[in-house]
Enzyme design. Structure first.
Site, PDB file in Angstrom:
ATOM      1  N   ASP A   1     -66.313  18.232  -4.587  1.00 61.41           N
ATOM      2  CA  ASP A   1     -65.011  18.820  -4.929  1.00 61.41           C
ATOM      3  C   ASP A   1     -63.994  18.689  -3.806  1.00 61.41           C
ATOM      4  O   ASP A   1     -62.904  19.256  -3.877  1.00 61.41           O
ATOM      5  CB  ASP A   1     -65.173  20.291  -5.307  1.00 61.41           C
ATOM      6  CG  ASP A   1     -65.706  21.144  -4.154  1.00 61.41           C
ATOM      7  OD1 ASP A   1     -66.094  20.573  -3.105  1.00 61.41           O
ATOM      8  OD2 ASP A   1     -65.730  22.382  -4.298  1.00 61.41           O
TER       9      ASP A   1
ATOM     10  N   THR B   1     -70.934  23.092   0.182  1.00 57.56           N
ATOM     11  CA  THR B   1     -70.805  24.396  -0.458  1.00 57.56           C
ATOM     12  C   THR B   1     -72.130  25.118  -0.268  1.00 57.56           C
ATOM     13  O   THR B   1     -73.188  24.555  -0.558  1.00 57.56           O
ATOM     14  CB  THR B   1     -70.488  24.244  -1.951  1.00 57.56           C
ATOM     15  OG1 THR B   1     -69.211  23.607  -2.096  1.00 57.56           O
ATOM     16  CG2 THR B   1     -70.452  25.591  -2.651  1.00 57.56           C
TER      17      THR B   1
ATOM     18  N   GLU C   1     -71.278  30.603 -11.001  1.00 53.51           N
ATOM     19  CA  GLU C   1     -71.354  29.812  -9.783  1.00 53.51           C
ATOM     20  C   GLU C   1     -72.712  29.138  -9.609  1.00 53.51           C
ATOM     21  O   GLU C   1     -72.790  28.032  -9.083  1.00 53.51           O
ATOM     22  CB  GLU C   1     -71.074  30.710  -8.564  1.00 53.51           C
ATOM     23  CG  GLU C   1     -69.638  31.192  -8.459  1.00 53.51           C
ATOM     24  CD  GLU C   1     -68.672  30.064  -8.162  1.00 53.51           C
ATOM     25  OE1 GLU C   1     -68.871  29.336  -7.176  1.00 53.51           O
ATOM     26  OE2 GLU C   1     -67.706  29.896  -8.943  1.00 53.51           O
TER      27      GLU C   1
END
Length: 333
Positions: free
Chosen positions: A139, A144, A121
Site C-alpha cells: 500500500d 505493516t 484489519e
C-alpha cells in the site's frame, strides 16, 4: 495516526491514496515518556486512563417546599418541612437519576471496539494474536505490523519501537530506529531488511512490546477518536465509527470525512439527530474511500457499521453480528 487538533486547526487534507507519513502520524514528539511505575503490562491497561463518564448532578431543591413567611402585621408560625426517610430518599434518587449509557471508555466496550477493528484489519476477533503480525501489503506504507497496522512508512511503527525502547532499552528492535527515522513517508525497506521481520516477530512475545503497541494505539488513535466523538455528543457506535476511520485514514483523512459530514448534518452536541449525523459520516467516509479507488472494499461500513446503525444500536449492545469481506462474525451477549 490528536484528532481534536486536526479538526479545529484545519491542517491540509490529503487524498485517500496518499494516506502515508504525516496523514496517519499523530507525532512522536508529543508522546509522554512512559515510566515503569505508571504503565501496566495488561493488554487492556490503557482503558483505565480513558476520560471519565459525565457526573450526574441531582436537581436543586424545589423552592415550593420552603417554609411560609409572615405577611402584613400578623404573626406567622413556621414549621420546617419533615426530612424524608433514607428509604424515601433512595427511592427518589433511583427514579430521577438517568440511566448511564455505555461507551468505549467502558473496558468491555473498548474490547468490543478492538474486536470490530480486528475483524476488518486482520480477519479475526482475536486481536491480541496480532502482536507479531508483519508484512508489506503493497500500500506504499512499507511494513505493516502489529495490532492495528503500525507502518514503517508512516512513523507510528517507529513510535511503538521508541516507546518499547524507553520501557526496555536493551531490546532487539532499538537498532532499527535510525533507519526508521529515514523511512517516514517512504515505502522502502532500506536499513530494515533482511532481519527486521524476524526480529519483530520474536520481540512481539515480550509483554513490554505488547504494552508499547497498546499504548501507542491508544495515544494516537483510540483516545483522540473517542474524545472527539464524545465532544460531538456521540455514543458507542459513533465513537467506534470515529476510531475505525482514524485507524484507516489518519488524522487528516478523518478530518476531511468529518468536515464533509458536518456539511450535511449537525452533530448531537449541536442539536442534531445522532442517527442522521452518523448516516452522513458513513456516507462521507465511503465516498472518501472510493474516491481513491472505485473498487475498494467498503464492507467495514456497508455490512458492519451501517448494520448496527440501521438496527438503531447506537450503544453497540451485544449480541453484535456483522460481515467484513464476506466473512461473518458475532460478539455474543
Amino acid at each position: 495516526m490528536g484528532v481534536a487538533a486536526v479538526v479545529t486547526t484545519g491542517l491540509a487534507v490529503v487524498g485517500p491514496e496518499g494516506e502515508a507519513a504525516a496523514s496517519r502520524r499523530h507525532g512522536a514528539a508529543s508522546a509522554p515518556p512512559p515510566t515503569a511505575g505508571s504503565i501496566s503490562n495488561s493488554p487492556s491497561a490503557a482503558a483505565s486512563s480513558a476520560a471519565p463518564s459525565a457526573t450526574y448532578l441531582p436537581p436543586a431543591p424545589d423552592s415550593s417546599s420552603a417554609a411560609p413567611t409572615a405577611t402584613g402585621t400578623a404573626t406567622a408560625t413556621t414549621q420546617a418541612a419533615p426530612k424524608p426517610s433514607p428509604t424515601a430518599a433512595a427511592t427518589t434518587a433511583t427514579t430521577t437519576a438517568p440511566a448511564t449509557r455505555p461507551d468505549l471508555t467502558d473496558p468491555k466496550w473498548k474490547e468490543y471496539a478492538q474486536e470490530l477493528v480486528s475483524s476488518a484489519e486482520n480477519s479475526t476477533l482475536d486481536w491480541r494474536s496480532q502482536y507479531p503480525y508483519i508484512e508489506d501489503i503493497g500500500d506504499g506504507n512499507g511494513y505493516t505490523a502489529g495490532i492495528i497496522g503500525f507502518c514503517s512508512g508512516t512513523g507510528d511503527l517507529a513510535d511503538v519501537i521508541r516507546r518499547y525502547t524507553t520501557l526496555k532499552p536493551d531490546n532487539v528492535l532499538a537498532k532499527y530506529l535510525p533507519a526508521l527515522a529515514l523511512l517516514d513517508g517512504s515505502p522502502s525497506h532500506q536499513g530494515l531488511d533482511p532481519t527486521f521481520v524476524g526480529d519483530w516477530q520474536r520481540a512481539a512475545s515480550d509483554p513490554l512490546l505488547q504494552q508499547a503497541q497498546n499504548e501507542e494505539r491508544d495515544r494516537q488513535y483510540f483516545t483522540p477518536a473517542v474524545g472527539q466523538a464524545r465532544t460531538d455528543g456521540l455514543h458507542a457506535l459513533g465513537q467506534f465509527a470515529y476510531y475505525d476511520a482514524l485507524v484507516v485514514h489518519g488524522p487528516q483523512g478523518f478530518a476531511a470525512i468529518r468536515t464533509t459530514a458536518l456539511g450535511k448534518a449537525r452533530t448531537p452536541a449541536k442539536g442534531g439527530d445522532e442517527t442522521a449525523y452518523l448516516d452522513a459520516f458513513l456516507d462521507a467516509r465511503k465516498a472518501y474511500m472510493l474516491s481513491g479507488n472505485p473498487n475498494r472494499d467498503t464492507s467495514r461500513i456497508d455490512t458492519e457499521q451501517r448494520v448496527f446503525l440501521r438496527a438503531g444500536n447506537l450503544d453497540l449492545q451485544p449480541p453484535l453480528t456483522w460481515q467484513v469481506y464476506g466473512d461473518s462474525y458475532t460478539i455474543p451477549a
